[in-house]
Scaffold this motif. Sequence first.
Motif, mmCIF file in Angstrom:
data_model
loop_
_atom_site.group_PDB
_atom_site.id
_atom_site.type_symbol
_atom_site.label_atom_id
_atom_site.label_comp_id
_atom_site.label_asym_id
_atom_site.label_seq_id
_atom_site.Cartn_x
_atom_site.Cartn_y
_atom_site.Cartn_z
ATOM 1 N N PRO A 87 0.813 -1.302 -0.044
ATOM 2 C CA PRO A 87 0.008 0.105 0.035
ATOM 3 C C PRO A 87 0.914 1.297 0.128
ATOM 4 C CG PRO A 87 -0.195 -0.901 2.398
ATOM 5 C CD PRO A 87 0.830 -1.764 1.406
ATOM 6 N N PRO A 88 0.559 2.166 -0.894
ATOM 7 C CA PRO A 88 1.450 3.381 -0.825
ATOM 8 C C PRO A 88 0.838 4.358 0.287
ATOM 9 C CG PRO A 88 -0.549 3.614 -2.431
ATOM 10 C CD PRO A 88 -0.395 2.151 -1.878
ATOM 11 N N GLN A 96 -9.412 0.144 3.670
ATOM 12 C CA GLN A 96 -8.407 -0.636 3.401
ATOM 13 C C GLN A 96 -7.303 0.161 2.373
ATOM 14 O OE1 GLN A 96 -9.766 -4.703 2.072
ATOM 15 N NE2 GLN A 96 -11.632 -4.067 2.632
ATOM 16 N N GLY A 97 -6.243 -0.330 2.436
ATOM 17 C CA GLY A 97 -5.294 0.171 1.696
ATOM 18 C C GLY A 97 -5.323 0.017 0.101
ATOM 19 N N ALA A 98 -4.154 -0.048 -0.651
ATOM 20 C CA ALA A 98 -4.242 -0.300 -2.098
ATOM 21 C C ALA A 98 -4.212 -1.919 -2.135
ATOM 22 C CB ALA A 98 -3.005 0.275 -2.766
ATOM 23 N N ALA A 119 -7.633 2.700 -0.663
ATOM 24 C CA ALA A 119 -6.591 3.844 -1.024
ATOM 25 C C ALA A 119 -6.517 3.634 -2.425
ATOM 26 C CB ALA A 119 -5.440 3.564 -0.200
ATOM 27 N N THR A 120 -6.151 4.911 -2.924
ATOM 28 C CA THR A 120 -5.821 4.909 -4.512
ATOM 29 C C THR A 120 -5.051 3.770 -4.758
ATOM 30 O OG1 THR A 120 -6.276 7.440 -4.236
ATOM 31 C CG2 THR A 120 -4.868 6.690 -6.202
ATOM 32 N N GLY A 121 -5.224 3.253 -5.812
ATOM 33 C CA GLY A 121 -4.386 2.140 -6.368
ATOM 34 C C GLY A 121 -4.903 0.795 -6.160
ATOM 35 N N PHE A 155 -8.988 1.791 -9.112
ATOM 36 C CA PHE A 155 -9.142 3.187 -8.684
ATOM 37 C C PHE A 155 -8.001 4.304 -8.529
ATOM 38 C CE2 PHE A 155 -12.146 0.135 -6.751
ATOM 39 C CZ PHE A 155 -13.042 0.576 -7.397
ATOM 40 N N VAL A 156 -7.954 5.247 -9.505
ATOM 41 C CA VAL A 156 -6.751 5.965 -9.829
ATOM 42 C C VAL A 156 -6.791 7.151 -9.205
ATOM 43 C CG1 VAL A 156 -6.246 4.652 -11.764
ATOM 44 C CG2 VAL A 156 -7.674 6.591 -12.091
ATOM 45 N N ARG A 157 -7.966 7.603 -8.710
ATOM 46 C CA ARG A 157 -7.892 9.006 -8.083
ATOM 47 C C ARG A 157 -8.779 8.967 -6.974
ATOM 48 N NH1 ARG A 157 -7.923 10.052 -13.497
ATOM 49 N NH2 ARG A 157 -6.273 11.187 -14.315
ATOM 50 N N PRO A 158 -8.843 9.667 -5.857
ATOM 51 C CA PRO A 158 -9.812 9.725 -4.655
ATOM 52 C C PRO A 158 -11.028 10.366 -5.159
ATOM 53 C CG PRO A 158 -7.629 11.340 -4.415
ATOM 54 C CD PRO A 158 -7.548 10.609 -5.979
ATOM 55 N N GLY A 159 -12.065 9.900 -4.614
ATOM 56 C CA GLY A 159 -13.267 10.196 -4.656
ATOM 57 C C GLY A 159 -14.397 9.120 -4.390
ATOM 58 N N THR A 160 -15.599 9.243 -4.695
ATOM 59 C CA THR A 160 -16.772 8.338 -4.637
ATOM 60 C C THR A 160 -17.182 7.836 -5.882
ATOM 61 O OG1 THR A 160 -17.154 9.391 -2.457
ATOM 62 C CG2 THR A 160 -18.716 7.680 -3.405
ATOM 63 N N VAL A 161 -17.190 6.394 -6.041
ATOM 64 C CA VAL A 161 -17.675 5.720 -7.146
ATOM 65 C C VAL A 161 -18.646 4.779 -7.140
ATOM 66 C CG1 VAL A 161 -16.766 4.275 -9.194
ATOM 67 C CG2 VAL A 161 -15.110 5.807 -8.308
#
Length: 179
Positions: A87-88, A96-98, A119-121, A155-161
């Motif tokens: 995880p980055p 959870q992490g990446a 997390a992102t990634g 998931f490449v950017r933060p936000g809600t999907v």
Amino acid sequence: MSRASFRRLAVVLTAAVAVAACGADAVAPLPVQPPGPTRSTPTPSAIAATPAPAGSPSRPPPPTSGRPVAAPPTPTRTRGTPRTTSPPTAATPACQGAVRYDLPLAETEVELLRSLCFATGAVLRIQGIGPGLVTVDRPELVSQQYEAGVVDIRFVRPGTVAVTIPQEGREHTITVVVR
């Protein structure tokens, strides 16, 4: 003194020096300690200046090499969901992490899964679905790929999907928060 006697004396002295040198260094293994922020090796004067606790005999500290002790390796998981990658960012109990989160549709009750946090990634891997069936409401935040019945959503950017998965004539939406 004859030359033969001189050689025997030299061999005996060399062996005595070698044995004496070996015996002084090999005493005990180093203790295992968790890694700290930074450790410095105390000087002999600092050790002598430190008072011993009352009622306990004073004992010299174990010998150290001056190098920090390495931490034990972290255990790895060989089976189970989710499978973690490096995880980055650190994971929290709620998020959870990446990780790669496997979602086998044949074994999972998707209706009970309402939301996830990564997390992102991170990658949501949906297994057992046809091409073009899984949709997301924010395609700019994800990278989506399909191959052989498996949809990978990274998931490449933060936000809600909102990830929509059709199953048994109904559409199930999983809200994924990406930090």
